[in-house]
Each structure stands twice: as C-alpha cells, then as structure tokens.
Design a protein around this motif. Structure first.
Motif, PDB file in Angstrom:
ATOM      1  N   ALA A  16       1.876   1.751  -3.557  1.00 25.05           N
ATOM      2  CA  ALA A  16       0.767   2.317  -4.321  1.00 25.05           C
ATOM      3  C   ALA A  16       0.714   3.823  -4.105  1.00 25.05           C
ATOM      4  CB  ALA A  16      -0.547   1.663  -3.900  1.00 25.05           C
TER       5      ALA A  16
ATOM      6  N   GLU B 206      -7.456  -1.698   6.922  1.00 24.83           N
ATOM      7  CA  GLU B 206      -8.682  -1.448   6.159  1.00 24.83           C
ATOM      8  C   GLU B 206      -8.981  -2.591   5.189  1.00 24.83           C
ATOM      9  OE1 GLU B 206      -9.813   2.532   4.324  1.00 24.83           O
ATOM     10  OE2 GLU B 206      -7.911   2.981   5.334  1.00 24.83           O
TER      11      GLU B 206
ATOM     12  N   LEU C  44      -5.982  -5.728  -2.702  1.00 24.94           N
ATOM     13  CA  LEU C  44      -6.495  -4.506  -2.065  1.00 24.94           C
ATOM     14  C   LEU C  44      -5.355  -3.557  -1.696  1.00 24.94           C
ATOM     15  CD1 LEU C  44      -9.222  -6.118   0.226  1.00 24.94           C
ATOM     16  CD2 LEU C  44      -9.611  -4.739  -1.815  1.00 24.94           C
ATOM     17  N   ARG C  45      -4.301  -4.121  -1.139  1.00 23.79           N
ATOM     18  CA  ARG C  45      -3.188  -3.272  -0.697  1.00 23.79           C
ATOM     19  C   ARG C  45      -2.437  -2.684  -1.884  1.00 23.79           C
ATOM     20  NH1 ARG C  45       0.259  -5.798   3.918  1.00 23.79           N
ATOM     21  NH2 ARG C  45       0.808  -3.601   4.168  1.00 23.79           N
TER      22      ARG C  45
ATOM     23  N   HIS D 227      -5.594   7.049  -0.994  1.00 21.75           N
ATOM     24  CA  HIS D 227      -4.593   7.887  -1.671  1.00 21.75           C
ATOM     25  C   HIS D 227      -4.740   9.352  -1.261  1.00 21.75           C
ATOM     26  CE1 HIS D 227      -3.845   4.428  -4.306  1.00 21.75           C
ATOM     27  NE2 HIS D 227      -2.729   5.044  -4.627  1.00 21.75           N
TER      28      HIS D 227
ATOM     29  N   ARG E 284      -3.738  -1.478  -4.230  1.00 21.48           N
ATOM     30  CA  ARG E 284      -4.488  -0.290  -4.632  1.00 21.48           C
ATOM     31  C   ARG E 284      -4.367   0.836  -3.605  1.00 21.48           C
ATOM     32  NH1 ARG E 284      -3.531  -2.392  -8.627  1.00 21.48           N
ATOM     33  NH2 ARG E 284      -4.988  -3.423 -10.028  1.00 21.48           N
ATOM     34  N   GLY E 285      -3.457   0.632  -2.652  1.00 20.06           N
ATOM     35  CA  GLY E 285      -3.192   1.698  -1.680  1.00 20.06           C
ATOM     36  C   GLY E 285      -3.995   1.572  -0.397  1.00 20.06           C
ATOM     37  N   ILE E 286      -4.794   0.498  -0.284  1.00 16.68           N
ATOM     38  CA  ILE E 286      -5.616   0.329   0.911  1.00 16.68           C
ATOM     39  C   ILE E 286      -4.751  -0.275   2.027  1.00 16.68           C
ATOM     40  CG2 ILE E 286      -7.674  -0.804   1.845  1.00 16.68           C
ATOM     41  CD1 ILE E 286      -8.797  -0.751  -1.060  1.00 16.68           C
ATOM     42  N   PRO E 287      -4.636   0.427   3.160  1.00 15.63           N
ATOM     43  CA  PRO E 287      -3.775  -0.078   4.237  1.00 15.63           C
ATOM     44  C   PRO E 287      -4.255  -1.425   4.772  1.00 15.63           C
ATOM     45  CG  PRO E 287      -4.450   2.198   4.662  1.00 15.63           C
ATOM     46  CD  PRO E 287      -5.256   1.706   3.505  1.00 15.63           C
TER      47      PRO E 287
ATOM     48  N   ASP F 114       0.822  -1.209   0.000  1.00 16.45           N
ATOM     49  CA  ASP F 114       0.000   0.000   0.000  1.00 16.45           C
ATOM     50  C   ASP F 114       0.859   1.264   0.000  1.00 16.45           C
ATOM     51  OD1 ASP F 114       0.165  -1.526   2.556  1.00 16.45           O
ATOM     52  OD2 ASP F 114      -0.479   0.369   3.444  1.00 16.45           O
TER      53      ASP F 114
END
Ligand SMILES: Nc1ncnc2c1ncn2[C@@H]1O[C@H](COP(=O)(O)OP(=O)(O)OP(=O)(O)O)[C@@H](O)[C@H]1O
Ligand SMILES: [Mg+2]
Lengths: 249, 452
Positions: free
Chosen positions: A76, B417, B408-409, A106, B411-414, A73
């Motif tokens: 990303a 979450e 999911l991660r 983001h 895509r930037g989701i911590p 993450d």
C-alpha cells in the motif's frame, strides 16, 4: 509500470492463475473482463498481498519493485490500492478513525507529520463531497450499514484520500446506480495521471464509456487470452465469452 | 471459641502448611489487633467466619464453582496481613503514576496503601448533602451502630468461602451511605495501591447503601506501585434502594505478582438500576465474583467485564444472579482478549425463582484468542423455575479475523496497528458501557497502551 510474468497461483491446492502475463505502463488504464470464476479477483488479491493464495511461479513488479516479497501494508505504501469487490464491514471501528489511521500511516512512511484533526476533517469533507458521500455515513463503523453502492463509493473515497499510484478496481461499478457510476467514474478520471496506472476489472462495457481504457484484456481460466483496444469490450458485449476457452477452468 | 479442623499448633513453620492452615493460624495471631477487636458482635462475626472457613479451607477445582480456578493450587501460600505499623512512604505523584490514565478522574478520593487508608493522599471534600462517607476501620473501632447494623447484611451468598475469609480479616474499606434522594455529582473513587518489598495480604470491606431514589457512581481501582507481591481480598456490599441508580466500576490493574479475590454482593430493591463494568488487565490470578439478588420488582442490573491478559495471567469473572422478583432485567457480557498462555474464565448462573415472571436475562461471553495456547472457559447457566421468562445465553471464541486484518493492511495500516484497531473495536462494546466519560476515556487509553 506493472509487470506480471508467468504468474501461477493456487488456493487450497487448486490452481487458479495459470501462467498470467500482463503489462500496464504508467499513465494507462487497462480493463480486465472475463467470465465468473476466471480468476480476476484472485489476481487483484494477489497484487494487494492477500496471503490465502500461494504463488507457485512467476513474478510481479511495480516500478521495478518485487511486490510478491512485500507485506500488504508495504505494498500500500509502495502505491498499490485495491478497491475490493466486496468491501469488508468492520464493526466497532469508526470510519473516520480508519481513514485517519490509514492516511497517517502513509504520511508517516513518507516522513510527513500526521494531519491535525481540522486538516483531516477538511480533507475528508472535500473528497466526500465530490463523491456524493455524506459525512453522516462516515460517522458509522467502517462499511457497517452501508448499502452496496455506498460501500463502493467508500472504496473510491479511500483511493482519493490515499492517492495510490497503482489502482486496482475490482468490479467497482457492480451494484452502482446510473448516477453513481458517473460519479465514481469522475472520481477515477480525476486521478488519471502520467504517474498512475489503473487495472479495472469489470463485467460491463458501460463503465468503459465513462472511463475510456487504453487496453482491454480478456481473462479466462487464469490467463489473459486476448488483448485489444477499447472496441474489444463492445465486441464482447455482443458475442460473450464463447470461444475464449471459458470451460477450460 | 475453638477453631476446629485445621492444626493451628503446627504454625511454627508457616511454609510447612498449605495456605488454608496458614490463614487460620494468621487469624489466631492477628485477631486481637484487627479493628473493632473487643467488641463482642465484631469478634463473633470474625470468629464464626474463620471457623466456617476452616472446615473446608480454600476451594479446589472439585468444587463446582471453582472448576476453572483451582484456588487451592494457585494460592499455595498465604501472605502475612499487611502490618499497620510499616507504612511505606508513598507520594501523591507515585499514586498517580501507579494509577496511570485513571489518575485524572475528578472524584472524591480515598487512597488506601497496603490495605489501610492514607488521609494525606485522600481528598474527601465536597460531598453533597445526604451523603456520608467513612472508612470501615473507623466504623469498627468506634462501634458505629449504623455500620454494625448493616455489616454483612447484603449477602446473597452466605457461607461463600472467599467472603468468609474477608469477614475474618477485614481491616478497612469505604463506607458510603446515601440518604433517600441524595445525588453524588462526582464519583467516589477508592484507590488501592500496594507498595513495598515484602509480600503482604490486604483485606478490604466496602459498604455502599444507596437510599431510595439516590444516585451515585463508585469506582474501585487496584494498582501497584512496584513489584510488591500481594494478595487482596475485597468484598463490596451494595444495597441499591428503591429506584436508586448505582454505577459501579472496577479496575484491576495490579502487577503480575498480585492475587486478587473480589466479591460484589448486590441487592436490588424495586426499580433499582445497577450497572457494573469491570476492567481487568492486571494480577497473576484474579477471581471477581458478583452475587446479585433481585428483591424488588422491575429492577435492572447490567454487568460488563473485559479481560486483557498475557503470559500466564488467569482472570475469572463469576456471577450468580438470583431473580426473585417480577419483571427484572439482567445482562452479563464479558469480553476477553487472551494472549500467550493466559486463561480467561466467565461463569454466570442465572436463577429465576418461581414467581419471578417476566424476567429478561441475557448472557454473552466472547473471547479473542491471540495465541493457540490461550484458553477461555465460558460456562453460562440458566436455572429457570418460572414459565413466563425471556432468557438466553451465548459464547464465542476465536482468533482475529484474517480478512479484516487484510483489509486494514491493504490500506497501509501496519500489522500491529491493525490488530490494535480490531481489538479496541472488540472490547469497545464493553468500554462504551462506562457512563462516566473521564473513566471511559481513561480505560480506553489504558487498553490502547496494553495493545501497543
Ligand atoms: N478457498 C478456495 N478454494 C478453492 N477454490 C477457490 C477458493 N477461493 C476461490 N476459489 C475459486 O477460484 C476461482 C477464481 O475466483 P475469483 O474470485 O478470482 O473469480 P472472478 O474471476 O473474480 O469471478 P467473478 O467474476 O465472479 O467475480 C473460482 O473458481 C473460485 O471458486
Ligand atoms: Mg471477482
């Protein structure tokens, strides 16, 4: 700039990447071609941070930042985006919830406020329209019941929404019909900018008619074995991978 | 009447005994002040029950149905029955705070504190015609003929230990009666709150009788206003008349010093439609039993359960489903999310009696194990004596899917979450069954809070 130096990686004790070197400057699109099993997806996964692989040697930096030390993450948020070769189905998670959570994650990392519901819906609607994705499709759980091509378009929708700076596309063109290749290519071309770098894994030179690469690399047995201009793809189309040590894997 | 088997005299020092003996001794002391005392029918009912209980005492794991929940070991001490005299001061705001998300549900509300109804906190206005609502304590004290006639009648599992204890000690509860064709436009919400500093036991008995073609939703919420150690024993008798539609929701969200034994006894008439959704994230120990009997053809009963457990919480959902009529449908589906050293249990025994042809029964138990030390025990059982039936069962348990987490991660989701999204998706299948929108939202929000 993406800089990969002498990258070695293995999975379950089997070495897949064997000293890979690759540099993709910002503003450029590079294509990677190569036989099945040569390690293209492995490279893509390692860039995105999948922890099934063990990097045993080498470095990967994006704009000077060491990617290998970051969680998926965090990568990303540093701009890395992987369009998966096989996008995952996530039953029970609504596509819109997923997109919204990702966008807001983001925004949060940039210190921006979360999008309001109308703002979010407008944004998704706009981007979905250009990619010929129906809002009905997005009412379903993530990728559940999507056709192969729909899944790929959904990946590009996510890319368009998240506006990453390092876009890794793993066979995004496979499984797309002729019109969809054009639509997806337009989506990619729309994102082309001096601040972005693209790494496109593909088996088909056809895609490169739509998205003209600055460089084409041939990967074989876990290494880049040849690099050239866009004409290299045409040459490969004719001669195949014979002579590139495909058997070495 | 004599109370056999266990030594009542030794009750001088309650700690010298096991909980079974303590309970028998407590009954001897408390029986005269229980509601309805002095009425021969009620006294006999209670005394027979405690006598029958005293023979075997609390079940241990050698009793087949209690294999995974060794009640004798887990309930080492019996807390004294909550005193009717010591009423903890509790404001409506405190009740709402204890209820959390479920406080906002528009309903006919009966608030019980430590086992006794609190009029000033309840709101029973606006009942439609054909619906009567009273409390068990009132009914027993006034020797209500109708209640005395139905009490204990809906009992597909006569002689079951926990329900015997309930019969002996029952002190209050909701009595809801729907005349044929009556329709409740809002749910009836039983809210039970424990409060105060001293350990206490509370025993509730609810009776719901839904006449032919009636429709109702009954919600039971059990919560704590503080750290009160408590033992609850709740029996709910539900008689679902011909073509009647009953929705039965339950939230067990008490503090982790609470032990909760509950038994739903359900009898379904022809064409009856019963739906139960249990949501359990509270208590140290819970056993939620459902005993279901199909007494008329073409009835359906669906049971859904969700367990969200941490630390050393133990939650057992056990069902005995008795198909004794033609063309009935049963579903049991439990989803457990287990962290730390938590233990989830699902047992469902589906019996298809000879002649109960065209029975359609399905059971499913699924657990998400968030720790290597968590445990899920699933025991689905089928006992089929008819030949033309469609029955199956399944059980799965596993960790969160790493590949989905990565997607999911990526895509930037911590991580937290991402995990929360996947767990909500997992239990969503159960929560989606809640037909009441306000309650569904409340439980989803509660689950999200649990995950945060
Ligand atoms: N868990 C694993 N254990 C052992 N080998 C594996 C494992 N996962 C992948 N591999 C191997 O790693 C090699 C590289 O796979 P990868 O998916 O990166 O190839 P690719 O170049 O993307 O191929 P394709 O063109 O077919 O997509 C393959 O030989 C594959 O079988
Ligand atoms: Mg691949």
């Amino acid at each position: 700039m993406l800089e990969i130096r002498n990258l070695h990686a293995e999975i379950d004790g089997k070495e897949i990447l064997r000293g890979l070197d690759l540099t993709v400057p910002k503003g450029e699109i590079h294509a990677i071609m190569g036989p099945n099993g040569s390690g293209k997806s492995t490279l893509a996964y390692i860039l995105a941070g999948k922890d099934d692989y063990e990097v045993t040697e080498g470095t990967v930096t994006w704009n000077g930042e060491n990617l290998l030390e970051m969680d998926p993450d965090e990568r990303a948020k540093a701009g890395v985006f992987l369009a998966f070769q096989y996008p995952m189905e996530i039953p029970g998670v609504a596509s819109m919830t997923f997109l919204r959570t990702a966008i807001n994650a983001h925004r949060k990392s940039r210190g921006e406020a979360e999008l309001t519901t109308p703002e979010f819906i407008r944004l998704v609607k706009d981007k979905a329209e250009t990619l010929n994705i129906s809002m009905d499709m997005l009412k379903r759980p993530v990728n559940v019941g999507f056709s192969g091509g729909e899944k790929k378009r959904h990946e590009i929708l996510q890319m368009a929404l998240l506006q990453p700076s390092l876009c890794v596309l793993d066979e995004t063109d496979s499984g797309l019909d002729i019109d969809a290749v054009r639509i997806v290519s337009e989506g990619v071309n729309a994102l082309r900018s001096p601040e972005r770098a693209f790494l496109m894994i593909t088996h088909y030179q056809r895609l490169l008619d739509y998205i003209v690469p600055d460089k084409v690399h041939v990967m074989s047995a876990g290494r880049i074995v040849r690099s050239g201009g866009k004409d290299l793809a045409l040459e490969l189309e004719k001669s195949g991978y014979a002579g590139y040590g495909a058997d070495a894997a | 009447m004599n109370i056999p088997a266990l030594n009542v005299e030794a009750a001088a020092d309650p700690r010298s005994q096991d909980a079974s003996s303590q309970l028998v001794a407590q009954f001897a002391r408390a029986s005269a002040s229980l509601p309805g005392a002095g009425n021969a029918q009620i006294d006999d009912l209670r005394e027979d029950a405690i006598a029958e209980f005293a023979v075997a005492g609390l079940p241990n794991r050698r009793v087949e149905q209690w294999k995974y929940t060794d009640l004798r070991r887990m309930m080492s001490e019996a807390y004294p029955p909550a005193s009717a005299k010591s009423k903890p001061a509790l404001t409506a705001a405190q009740v709402e705070a204890a209820l959390g998300e479920a406080a906002g549900i528009d309903a006919v509300k009966l608030v019980f504190v430590n086992g006794a109804l609190r009029h000033e906190l309840s709101d029973v206005n606006g009942l439609p015609a054909g619906v009567s609502l009273t409390t068990l304590a009132e009914a027993l004290k006034s020797h209500d003929a109708w209640v005395l006639a139905v009490l204990g009648r809906t009992n597909p599992q006569a002689g079951e230990t926990v329900t015997l204890l309930n019969t002996a000690f029952m002190s209050d509860g909701v009595v809801l009666r729907l005349e044929p064709g009556a329709k409740l436009d809002r749910p009836v919400h039983l809210i039970h709150v424990t409060a105060g500093d001293t350990p206490l036991a509370a025993t509730l008995r609810n009776i719901v009788v839904a006449g032919e073609g009636s429709e109702a939703a009954f919600i039971e919420s059990y919560v704590s206003a503080g750290a009160t150690p408590a033992q609850l024993n709740v029996v709910t008798e539900l008689s679902v008349g011909p073509g009647a539609k009953l929705r039965h929701y339950k939230l067990s969200g008490e503090n982790k010093r609470t032990q909760h034994l509950s038994s739903a006894m359900v009898e379904l008439s022809e064409g009856a439609d019963y739906l139960a959704v249990n949501f359990a994230d509270g208590t140290e120990l819970a056993r939620h039993q459902t005993f279901l009997k199909y007494a008329g053809k073409g009835a359906r009963a669906h049971f859904y359960g969700t367990q969200l457990l941490v630390e050393r919480q133990h939650c057992d959902m056990t069902l005995i489903v008795n198909h004794d009529a033609v063309g009935c449908e049963s579903r049991e589906h439990v989803k457990a999310v287990l962290a730390d050293h938590a233990q989830g249990v699902f047992q469902a025994k589906v019996i298809v009696q000879p002649g109960a042809q065209q029975t359609d029964g399905r059971q499913m138990a699924q657990a998400l194990l968030l720790s290597d030390n968590a445990e899920f025990d699933a025991k689905p059982e089928l006992e089929i004596y008819a030949d033309d039936v469609k029955c199956n069962h399944g059980a799965t348990s596993g960790a969160l899917d790493d590949d989905l987490m990565f997607y999911l991660r990526a895509r930037g989701i911590p991580e937290i979450e991402a995990r929360s999204l996947l767990i909500q998706a997992f239990i969503g299948e159960v929560l989606d069954q809640v037909e009441h929108e306000g309650l569904r939202d409340a439980l989803s929000a509660r689950a999200a809070r649990w995950l945060a």
